[in-house]
Design an enzyme around this catalytic site. Structure first.
Site, PDB file in Angstrom:
ATOM      1  N   HIS A 172       0.817  -1.221   0.000  1.00 28.03           N
ATOM      2  CA  HIS A 172       0.000   0.000   0.000  1.00 28.03           C
ATOM      3  C   HIS A 172       0.852   1.272   0.000  1.00 28.03           C
ATOM      4  O   HIS A 172       1.917   1.339   0.582  1.00 28.03           O
ATOM      5  CB  HIS A 172      -0.976   0.015   1.167  1.00 28.03           C
ATOM      6  N   ASN A 173       0.343   2.249  -0.738  1.00 30.04           N
ATOM      7  CA  ASN A 173       0.921   3.597  -0.801  1.00 30.04           C
ATOM      8  C   ASN A 173       2.271   3.674  -1.509  1.00 30.04           C
ATOM      9  O   ASN A 173       2.945   4.704  -1.437  1.00 30.04           O
ATOM     10  CB  ASN A 173       1.040   4.208   0.603  1.00 30.04           C
TER      11      ASN A 173
END
Length: 345
Positions: free
Chosen positions: A240-241
């Site tokens: 994620h991210n």
């Protein structure tokens, strides 16, 4: 697309010079070693030069300085490998699809589907999805709520897009890839794991290719972002991210932990792993099986893996590796003693 191309047609496509008969027909592709009449081969690596003089291929893509060594028709180009890549697309059977929607597809009434898309059997398309023209959706693929696919995207069978995934134009995703699954976000309270809802999305740029069984997680709050012209091999994990810059290439079995930033035009070798919350600048090459645990701020090549040796030698090396700290202390002690002795003299 036709099943055969005159050399002149291919030369016009590639801006190539012809040495031979411009009307010679090419009906397929082959290697220098196994090619036969009617097939087009290429020579991009001089390690294969030994096969050129005896090739049975009908024509060869190669540089002009090698034309005299070629026994057959030639297309003379500056970069034979790039030329071969372009020609290969003409003979790709997957390029020939017929637009239409299979009767077994399940499409939510609020989805916006262009007229010329191809949707195969068993596909499920949720509410708010937008498919631009020319998209091809393979069998049993699932596209979650509010996903947007740009023109010419191709999802092979059994791809899963969770909700809120955005694809640019000409994105190709291979089978069993999962885009937009939850990131690995948990908070620990007295030994109990509490899940952090993953509220971001995934944004993928134009002309991106994603291999089979690759996972790209959605962001926790902000989006996970993959730039334009990024190529990602099979069995890659992107957490994620993560942000990946334009033109970067990632080989198989790479793992990239959460919130890391990878620059433009980086090359990441297979089985490498990149720790979370670090930055890698533009133009970095990471060789196979390298562990990156800190920021890289200067372009260049970086390595950490060791090459294979015999098992007995590996065991000896492992023992010696464990002794490095003590050896370093001993060397510093000897250096100090030598320095004191020199000063007293």
């Amino acid at each position: 697309m036709p099943n055969a191309y005159r050399l002149q047609e291919l030369a016009d496509l590639l801006d190539a010079e012809i040495s031979g008969d411009p009307d010679y027909l090419i009906t397929g592709l082959g290697t220098l070693e196994t090619g036969r009449s009617g097939q087009l081969s290429f020579l991009a690596n001089n390690n294969y030069l030994k096969y050129l003089s005896a090739t049975q291929a009908g024509a060869v893509l190669l540089k002009a300085e090698l034309a005299q060594q070629c026994p057959t028709h030639c297309l003379l180009v500056d970069n034979p490998y790039v030329a071969f890549a372009r020609v290969s697309q003409l003979f790709d059977p997957m390029a020939n699809v017929t637009a239409g929607i299979h009767d077994s597809a399940v499409i939510h009434p609020t989805a916006q589907i262009s007229d010329d898309v191809t949707i195969d059997a068993g596909v499920v398309i949720d509410a708010g999805v937008v498919l631009a023209k020319g998209c091809v959706i393979g069998a049993n693929t699932v596209i979650g709520r509010d996903c947007q696919l740009g023109e010419g995207c191709h999802l092979h069978p059994n791809v899963t897009l969770y909700h809120g995934v955005t694809l640019g134009q000409q994105v190709r995703i291979h089978s069993s890839a999962v885009i937009g699954g939850d990131g690995f976000g948990f908070a620990n309270e007295n030994g109990n794991w509490i899940k952090i809802a993953q509220l971001g999305g995934v944004i993928i740029g134009d002309h991106v290719e994603i291999g089979a069984n690759t996972n790209i997680d959605r962001g926790a709050l902000d989006d996970t972002v993959i730039g334009n012209q990024v190529i990602i091999d099979s069995q890659v994990q992107i957490a994620h991210n993560v942000k990946i810059g334009d033109g970067t290439a990632i080989a198989g079995c790479v793992g990239i932990a959460g919130s890391s930033r990878i620059g433009r035009y980086c090359l990441i070798g297979g089985a490498s792993n990149i720790a979370g919350h670090i930055s890698i600048c533009d133009g970095v090459t990471i060789t196979m099986a390298t562990s990156v645990t800190g920021n890289i701020t200067r372009k260049g090549s970086y390595s950490s893996g060791t090459t294979a040796v015999s098992t007995p030698q590996w065991r000896k090396n492992t023992v010696r590796f464990a002794q490095l700290d003590q050896l370093a202390k001993s060397v510093r002690k000897l250096e100090k003693q030598a320095g004191l002795k020199k000063a007293s003299e």
